[in-house]
Design an enzyme around this catalytic site. Structure first.
Site, short mmCIF file in Angstrom:
data_model
loop_
_atom_site.label_atom_id
_atom_site.label_comp_id
_atom_site.label_asym_id
_atom_site.label_seq_id
_atom_site.Cartn_x
_atom_site.Cartn_y
_atom_site.Cartn_z
N ASP A 40 0.80 -1.22 0.00
CA ASP A 40 0.00 0.00 0.00
C ASP A 40 0.84 1.28 0.00
OD1 ASP A 40 -2.81 1.14 0.71
OD2 ASP A 40 -1.51 2.07 2.20
N HIS B 161 -10.71 -0.82 -4.88
CA HIS B 161 -11.51 -0.25 -3.79
C HIS B 161 -11.35 1.27 -3.65
CE1 HIS B 161 -7.52 -0.49 -2.26
NE2 HIS B 161 -7.86 0.21 -1.20
N ASP B 162 -10.46 1.86 -4.44
CA ASP B 162 -10.25 3.31 -4.38
C ASP B 162 -10.84 4.02 -5.59
OD1 ASP B 162 -8.73 3.21 -2.04
OD2 ASP B 162 -6.87 2.88 -3.14
C1 GLC Z 1 -3.94 3.29 -0.52
C2 GLC Z 1 -5.19 2.48 -0.31
C3 GLC Z 1 -6.28 3.39 0.12
C4 GLC Z 1 -5.89 4.04 1.42
C5 GLC Z 1 -4.51 4.70 1.32
C6 GLC Z 1 -3.95 4.96 2.69
O1 GLC Z 1 -4.05 4.21 -1.53
O2 GLC Z 1 -5.50 1.77 -1.47
O3 GLC Z 1 -7.50 2.74 0.26
O4 GLC Z 1 -6.83 5.00 1.77
O5 GLC Z 1 -3.56 3.90 0.67
O6 GLC Z 1 -3.57 3.76 3.30
#
Ligand code: GLC
Ligand code: CA
Length: 556
Positions: A200, A329-330
């Site tokens: 991530d 999911h983003d």
């Molecule tokens: C990444 C994840 C996202 C999260 C961010 C902070 O982009 O995919 O869902 O909000 O990191 O961890």
């Protein structure tokens, strides 16, 4: 390039909270995943990436981790996870956990200890700073979720850095003790038999040597945190060390969430012995993104989509493997983003599926994508759970949009589009839960759901199955996995076509992103391997006539 076990695999992302609820509390859980393993196996996927299930206060839905060695009780227990790994193994499937180590939660014990003693060992786990002598913040960086990147360290007169939510304090990777804690945790999980990790937000771990202000780019006087990342040098030292200390020891699969890498760095990232096995291609998801906010984003039309995909493919070439997605999911649902709303139907969804699935790289399917799940029409902002949607709504209002306009603009990009529960049936709560779902369902579950997909041999689900079978077919696998990719007629409007080639075999993938038929000349006569419509394409020698929104795969 050495062959690796993951090259010919298909990956599937599970957002556990919305996947399947086994105990009626309205929240998807690990036992729910175990119950659906056969469904996933039948689809044909091999690698399952689980968004975070660790202990968390859920400020950013689990991407804020309070204990890297424990499972949040809402998802189940460690024993459930061990059972999931074992059950997956029985089916020749692999589990990936999400590795969220740019930051932890402010409820992690490291952070609590840092608050209690900022000068002590754990103060050095974070980026702590004093205010400037004139009382202003150390820098004017804007966090990804809005507002400054600095927050007061509770009980002290210091500030801590958070590039995401204030409940996600950044870990200080310059500190070797932090790095060794991270590696220890990764190896602890790999010892349990994980297949690997999705990594991530990893580009954020390296900050510039000096913390400086950048020109303000919005009314709030702050500057996109991206500017400071562009000035950071030397991330490779950390990533190389992590790869050596962890993934490489277990032959684990790792896929990085990497943005903005410099072209010359690609081999370091995903080449032979690169930091990661693969990294996501986000060229399409950032297409049309505005500096000002979601409300100002431009749509990504078929020719934009094609250009982004081909540029990414060209940049990487055969240096390594990208991971290809249409959503996660983003992001909003890919079908709602790349297909005009009035033409959204099974055929166009199959067209998009064909085009991205057979690119060079590892295909990822996000839960519900195989069912054709679409964006939701959010009736009000009260229906948003996601922190960034709530912030972007305020940004849109501040820019002068009316409440109605702001709601519409944010709805189109909200991360909650992907996070509504999976639609299993046309029955109560779409069969997701016996209780009250934690996030409201998309009302269209009565017509888009797994039950109907499974019953219909022509459904999108079965089409994904065919794509998967094709990519795994020994007769074509070498070409579809390892073959080069050459764009075909890239200038032709609303046509996306490419040739995959390996050891003398050539496969043409061609899609007509137009409602009207399109006739193209192909390099040689072809044999039809796959078609998204009931009607066959008209083929006569080197002439191919595609119906509106038709996609075909031909062996040349
Ligand atoms: C990444 C994840 C996202 C999260 C961010 C902070 O982009 O995919 O869902 O909000 O990191 O961890
Ligand atoms: Ca549950």
């Amino acid at each position: 390039m050495d062959k690796k076990w993951w090259h010919d695999k298909i990956a599937y992302q599970i957002y556990p909270k919305s996947f399947y609820d086994s105990n009626g509390d309205g929240i998807g859980d690990v036992r729910g995943i175990i119950q659906k393993l056969d469904y996933l196996k039948d689809l044909g996927v091999d690698i399952l990436w689980l968004s975070p299930i660790y202990k968390s206060p859920f400020a950013d839905e689990g991407y804020d981790i309070a204990d890297y060695y424990d499972i949040d009780p809402r998802f189940g227990t460690m024993a459930d996870v061990e059972e999931l790994i074992a059950e997956a193994k029985k089916r020749d499937m692999y589990i990936l956990m999400d590795l969220v180590v740019n930051h932890c939660s402010d409820e992690h014990e490291w952070f609590k200890k840092a608050c209690a003693d900022p000068e002590g060992k754990y103060g050095k786990f974070f980026y702590l700073r004093d205010r400037n002598p004139d009382g202003t913040l150390p820098t004017n960086w804007r966090s990804y979720f809005g507002g400054p990147c600095w927050e007061e360290l509770p009980g002290t007169d210091k500030l801590y850095l958070h590039v995401f939510h204030k409940k996600q304090p950044d870990l200080n990777w310059e500190n070797p003790e932090v790095r060794s804690e991270v590696y220890k945790n990764i190896n602890w999980w790999l010892e349990k038999g994980l297949g690997g990790f999705r990594v991530d937000a990893i580009i954020n771990i390296k900050k510039p040597e000096t913390f400086a202000d950048y020109p303000a780019d919005r009314e709030d006087g702050l500057s996109n945190v991206r500017h400071m990342l562009e000035d950071a040098r030397g991330i490779g030292k950390f990533l190389g060390e992590m790869q050596k200390e962890t993934f490489s020891r277990y032959d684990a699969f790792s896929v990085g969430e990497v943005f903005n890498e410099r072209k010359e760095e690609i081999p370091n990232y995903i080449g032979e012995n690169g930091y990661f096995s693969s990294m996501f291609d986000f060229a399409e998801t950032v297409c049309g993104a505005s500096e000002k906010g979601w409300y100002d984003n431009k749509p990504c039309l078929p020719d934009d989509y094609k250009r982004c995909v081909f540029e990414a493919q060209k940049r990487v070439g055969t240096m390594g493997f990208l991971s290809n997605i249409i959503e996660n999911h983003d992001e909003p649902r890919g079908v709602s983003r790349y297909i005009p709303a009035e033409d959204l139907c099974p055929a166009t969804k199959k067209l998009l599926a064909t085009m991205y699935f057979l690119l060079r790289g590892i295909p990822f399917i996000f839960q519900g994508q195989e069912l054709g799940m679409e964006n939701r029409n959010f009736p009000s902002t009260a229906e948003f759970d996601d922190v960034s949607s709530i912030d972007e709504y305020q940004v849109a209002l501040a820019a002068g949009l009316s409440g109605e306009e702001a709601l519409r603009a944010v709805s189109a990009y909200s991360r909650d589009n992907a996070r509504t529960p999976v639609q299993w049936t046309a029955g109560k709560n779409a069969g997701f839960t016996e209780g009250t779902p934690w996030l409201n369902l998309n009302e269209n579950y009565v017509r888009i759901n797994a039950e109907d997909n499974l019953a219909d041999p022509d459904s999108l689900y079965h089409y994904y199955q065919k794509l998967i079978k094709l990519r795994k077919d020994p007769a074509y696998k070498d070409t579809l996995v390892y073959g080069t990719l050459t764009p075909y007629l890239p200038e032709e409007k609303n046509l996306m076509a490419y040739i995959r080639e390996e050891g003398g075999q050539r496969i043409l993938v061609a899609g007509n992103f137009d409602r009207n038929p399109k006739t193209v000349t192909i390099p040689s006569e072809g044999r039809l391997l796959l078609n998204n419509l009931e009607e066959a394409p008209e083929m006569c020698g080197e002439t191919l006539r595609l119906a509106g929104y038709q996609a075909v795969v031909l062996e040349l």
